[in-house]
Design a protein around this motif. Structure first.
Motif, PDB file in Angstrom:
ATOM      1  N   ALA A  95     -21.697  25.222  21.440  1.00 20.56           N
ATOM      2  CA  ALA A  95     -20.471  24.838  22.139  1.00 20.56           C
ATOM      3  C   ALA A  95     -19.363  24.468  21.164  1.00 20.56           C
ATOM      4  CB  ALA A  95     -20.756  23.673  23.082  1.00 20.56           C
ATOM      5  N   ALA A  96     -19.716  23.782  20.086  1.00 22.48           N
ATOM      6  CA  ALA A  96     -18.709  23.355  19.106  1.00 22.48           C
ATOM      7  C   ALA A  96     -17.989  24.550  18.499  1.00 22.48           C
ATOM      8  CB  ALA A  96     -19.365  22.524  18.014  1.00 22.48           C
ATOM      9  N   GLU A  97     -18.691  25.664  18.345  1.00 27.09           N
ATOM     10  CA  GLU A  97     -18.113  26.856  17.734  1.00 27.09           C
ATOM     11  C   GLU A  97     -17.378  27.727  18.748  1.00 27.09           C
ATOM     12  OE1 GLU A  97     -21.507  27.591  14.302  1.00 27.09           O
ATOM     13  OE2 GLU A  97     -21.924  28.168  16.377  1.00 27.09           O
ATOM     14  N   LEU A  98     -17.708  27.579  20.018  1.00 29.69           N
ATOM     15  CA  LEU A  98     -17.147  28.434  21.062  1.00 29.69           C
ATOM     16  C   LEU A  98     -16.023  27.787  21.857  1.00 29.69           C
ATOM     17  CD1 LEU A  98     -20.575  29.728  22.366  1.00 29.69           C
ATOM     18  CD2 LEU A  98     -18.781  31.205  21.451  1.00 29.69           C
ATOM     19  N   MET A  99     -15.977  26.464  21.886  1.00 33.95           N
ATOM     20  CA  MET A  99     -15.042  25.763  22.768  1.00 33.95           C
ATOM     21  C   MET A  99     -13.587  25.902  22.344  1.00 33.95           C
ATOM     22  SD  MET A  99     -15.753  21.837  21.564  1.00 33.95           S
ATOM     23  CE  MET A  99     -15.251  21.252  19.932  1.00 33.95           C
ATOM     24  N   VAL A 135     -18.389  17.157  25.378  1.00 37.92           N
ATOM     25  CA  VAL A 135     -18.193  15.759  24.998  1.00 37.92           C
ATOM     26  C   VAL A 135     -19.016  15.412  23.767  1.00 37.92           C
ATOM     27  CG1 VAL A 135     -17.694  15.084  27.372  1.00 37.92           C
ATOM     28  CG2 VAL A 135     -20.045  14.962  26.532  1.00 37.92           C
ATOM     29  N   ASP A 136     -18.613  14.326  23.096  1.00 41.78           N
ATOM     30  CA  ASP A 136     -19.395  13.848  21.955  1.00 41.78           C
ATOM     31  C   ASP A 136     -20.362  12.765  22.421  1.00 41.78           C
ATOM     32  OD1 ASP A 136     -17.916  11.535  22.315  1.00 41.78           O
ATOM     33  OD2 ASP A 136     -16.672  11.814  20.522  1.00 41.78           O
ATOM     34  N   HIS A 137     -20.987  12.056  21.487  1.00 38.80           N
ATOM     35  CA  HIS A 137     -22.001  11.055  21.843  1.00 38.80           C
ATOM     36  C   HIS A 137     -21.409   9.848  22.566  1.00 38.80           C
ATOM     37  CE1 HIS A 137     -20.372   9.784  17.954  1.00 38.80           C
ATOM     38  NE2 HIS A 137     -20.727   8.551  18.280  1.00 38.80           N
ATOM     39  N   ASP A 138     -20.061   9.687  22.520  1.00 38.61           N
ATOM     40  CA  ASP A 138     -19.399   8.585  23.229  1.00 38.61           C
ATOM     41  C   ASP A 138     -18.784   9.040  24.550  1.00 38.61           C
ATOM     42  OD1 ASP A 138     -19.931   6.514  21.438  1.00 38.61           O
ATOM     43  OD2 ASP A 138     -18.260   7.104  20.147  1.00 38.61           O
ATOM     44  N   ASP A 139     -19.125  10.243  24.979  1.00 39.87           N
ATOM     45  CA  ASP A 139     -18.566  10.827  26.208  1.00 39.87           C
ATOM     46  C   ASP A 139     -17.076  11.094  26.096  1.00 39.87           C
ATOM     47  OD1 ASP A 139     -20.839  11.184  27.716  1.00 39.87           O
ATOM     48  OD2 ASP A 139     -20.734   9.221  28.672  1.00 39.87           O
ATOM     49  N   LYS A 140     -16.561  11.203  24.887  1.00 44.86           N
ATOM     50  CA  LYS A 140     -15.160  11.558  24.701  1.00 44.86           C
ATOM     51  C   LYS A 140     -15.042  13.081  24.675  1.00 44.86           C
ATOM     52  CE  LYS A 140     -13.756   7.348  22.300  1.00 44.86           C
ATOM     53  NZ  LYS A 140     -13.092   6.775  21.107  1.00 44.86           N
ATOM     54  N   VAL A 141     -14.044  13.589  25.373  1.00 42.05           N
ATOM     55  CA  VAL A 141     -13.874  15.034  25.488  1.00 42.05           C
ATOM     56  C   VAL A 141     -13.343  15.611  24.172  1.00 42.05           C
ATOM     57  CG1 VAL A 141     -12.731  16.897  26.750  1.00 42.05           C
ATOM     58  CG2 VAL A 141     -13.427  14.818  27.953  1.00 42.05           C
ATOM     59  N   VAL A 142     -14.074  16.588  23.641  1.00 35.40           N
ATOM     60  CA  VAL A 142     -13.665  17.209  22.378  1.00 35.40           C
ATOM     61  C   VAL A 142     -13.248  18.659  22.556  1.00 35.40           C
ATOM     62  CG1 VAL A 142     -15.077  15.684  20.956  1.00 35.40           C
ATOM     63  CG2 VAL A 142     -16.079  17.801  21.845  1.00 35.40           C
ATOM     64  N   GLY A 143     -13.494  19.219  23.739  1.00 33.99           N
ATOM     65  CA  GLY A 143     -13.123  20.603  23.970  1.00 33.99           C
ATOM     66  C   GLY A 143     -13.527  21.039  25.365  1.00 33.99           C
ATOM     67  N   GLU A 161     -21.397  18.872  32.117  1.00 35.79           N
ATOM     68  CA  GLU A 161     -20.828  18.817  30.771  1.00 35.79           C
ATOM     69  C   GLU A 161     -21.778  19.398  29.738  1.00 35.79           C
ATOM     70  OE1 GLU A 161     -22.091  14.261  29.650  1.00 35.79           O
ATOM     71  OE2 GLU A 161     -20.330  14.577  30.908  1.00 35.79           O
ATOM     72  N   ALA A 162     -21.237  19.683  28.577  1.00 33.73           N
ATOM     73  CA  ALA A 162     -22.032  20.184  27.454  1.00 33.73           C
ATOM     74  C   ALA A 162     -21.751  19.311  26.246  1.00 33.73           C
ATOM     75  CB  ALA A 162     -21.677  21.641  27.157  1.00 33.73           C
ATOM     76  N   TYR A 163     -22.556  19.484  25.220  1.00 32.91           N
ATOM     77  CA  TYR A 163     -22.376  18.747  23.969  1.00 32.91           C
ATOM     78  C   TYR A 163     -22.090  19.733  22.838  1.00 32.91           C
ATOM     79  CZ  TYR A 163     -24.284  14.928  26.703  1.00 32.91           C
ATOM     80  OH  TYR A 163     -24.477  13.989  27.675  1.00 32.91           O
ATOM     81  N   ARG A 164     -21.664  19.211  21.719  1.00 35.03           N
ATOM     82  CA  ARG A 164     -21.304  20.074  20.594  1.00 35.03           C
ATOM     83  C   ARG A 164     -22.422  21.057  20.250  1.00 35.03           C
ATOM     84  NH1 ARG A 164     -16.949  18.320  17.370  1.00 35.03           N
ATOM     85  NH2 ARG A 164     -16.161  16.219  17.834  1.00 35.03           N
ATOM     86  N   GLY A 165     -23.662  20.573  20.308  1.00 37.26           N
ATOM     87  CA  GLY A 165     -24.782  21.409  19.887  1.00 37.26           C
ATOM     88  C   GLY A 165     -25.413  22.247  20.976  1.00 37.26           C
ATOM     89  N   THR A 166     -24.873  22.202  22.204  1.00 31.59           N
ATOM     90  CA  THR A 166     -25.448  22.998  23.291  1.00 31.59           C
ATOM     91  C   THR A 166     -25.381  24.476  22.915  1.00 31.59           C
ATOM     92  OG1 THR A 166     -24.713  21.369  24.925  1.00 31.59           O
ATOM     93  CG2 THR A 166     -25.324  23.560  25.735  1.00 31.59           C
ATOM     94  N   PRO A 167     -26.533  25.186  22.933  1.00 26.76           N
ATOM     95  CA  PRO A 167     -26.545  26.589  22.514  1.00 26.76           C
ATOM     96  C   PRO A 167     -25.929  27.534  23.539  1.00 26.76           C
ATOM     97  CG  PRO A 167     -28.731  25.911  23.210  1.00 26.76           C
ATOM     98  CD  PRO A 167     -27.880  24.669  23.204  1.00 26.76           C
TER      99      PRO A 167
END
Length: 237
Positions: A92-96, A40-48, A15-21
Motif C-alpha cells: 500500500a505504501a508504494e501504491l497509494m 493509515v499508520d500505527h497511530d491511525d493517522k491517514v497517510v494516503g 482501511e489498509a496499512y503501509r505494509g498491506t500487500p
C-alpha cells in the motif's frame, strides 16, 4: 439546516496499512464492494489513499513495462525510474496516492463536495483534530443531502435565509420549492437584498436552483457575490 460532514459520513471504515500487500488490497476492495480505502499508520493517522485505479495502473504498468523491455521500447512520456517504481510496487505504501486529501467532521457538506470536485477524488477520509481517521465521506454520502423534501428545504429557507439571514418577517418573502428549486418572491414595498437572499439560499442543503422573482431594486449586501447575474430568472450558484 446546513448539514456537516460528521452527519453524513460512514463511520465504519475499511482501511489498509503501509505494509498491506497488493493482493490483500484487491481482496478488501472486492469483499466490501468499495472502490477505494484510506491507508493509515500505527497511530491511525491517514497517510494516503488507495483506489481501484491505483491497482489497475500498477498492473497495466507491469504489462506495458514487460513488453517495452522485451522489445527494447522506450516508455512514452515516462521515465524508466518511475516505470520501474510503479511496476515493482507490492504494498500500500508504494501504491497509494499521498498525501491524502482529508476533511474534518465539522465542515459543511457543500464545502466537502467542492474539495472532492476540485481534486477529482471519489472519497474523502474524515479526520479529527489530530488527523486520526474517524470516518469516510463518499460521493454517495454527500449526495444524500439532495434527498431532502421540498417542505424541509422551504422551512430552512424561511428560517435561515428570510428570518436569520435577512432579518425579515417570515411573510416578507414568498418561498416555494419544487424538486429542490427554490422560488423567491417579494413585493416592491419590501426592501430585500436580493443578491444576499440568493447566495444564502444556495447554501441550504438540498437546493439545486434558485429562481429570483424579488421585484425590488437589487442592493449590494455583506453576502453578495462579487460577480454574476442577479436579475430576474434562474440564478447560477
Amino acid at each position: 439546516m446546513t448539514r456537516i460532514v460528521g452527519e453524513v459520513m460512514t463511520r465504519e471504515v475499511v482501511e489498509a496499512y503501509r505494509g498491506t500487500p497488493f493482493k490483500e488490497l484487491v481482496r478488501l476492495l472486492d469483499r466490501h464492494r468499495i472502490s477505494g480505502l484510506p491507508v493509515v499508520d500505527h497511530d491511525d493517522k491517514v497517510v494516503g489513499v488507495i483506489s481501484g485505479t491505483d491497482l489497475i495502473r500498477r498492473q497495466a504498468t507491469r504489462a506495458t513495462d514487460g513488453r517495452a523491455r522485451r522489445f527494447r521500447l522506450p516508455w512514452p512520456g515516462r521515465s524508466t525510474r518511475r516505470a520501474d517504481a510503479v511496476a515493482g510496487a507490492t504494498t500500500a505504501a508504494e501504491l497509494m496516492s499521498s498525501p491524502a486529501i482529508t476533511v474534518h467532521p465539522e465542515q459543511r457538506v457543500g464545502d466537502a463536495a467542492r474539495v472532492m470536485e476540485r481534486h477529482g477524488v471519489e472519497r474523502l477520509p474524515v479526520v479529527d483534530e489530530e488527523d486520526r481517521l474517524i470516518g469516510i465521506a463518499t460521493r454517495r454520502d454527500l449526495l444524500r443531502v439532495f434527498l431532502r423534501t421540498d417542505d424541509e428545504i422551504r422551512r430552512d429557507v424561511l428560517d435561515e435565509v428570510v428570518g436569520r439571514g435577512l432579518g425579515l418577517a417570515a411573510d416578507s418573502v414568498a418561498v416555494s420549492v419544487r424538486d429542490g428549486v427554490v422560488t423567491l418572491e417579494g413585493g416592491p414595498e419590501q426592501r430585500v437584498d436580493a443578491a444576499s437572499a440568493i447566495w444564502l439560499t444556495y447554501r441550504i442543503d438540498g437546493v439545486i436552483g434558485v429562481v429570483n422573482r424579488l421585484n425590488v431594486r437589487v442592493e449590494a449586501g455583506p453576502f453578495s457575490p462579487s460577480k454574476g447575474p442577479t436579475g430576474p430568472g434562474r440564478e447560477n450558484p
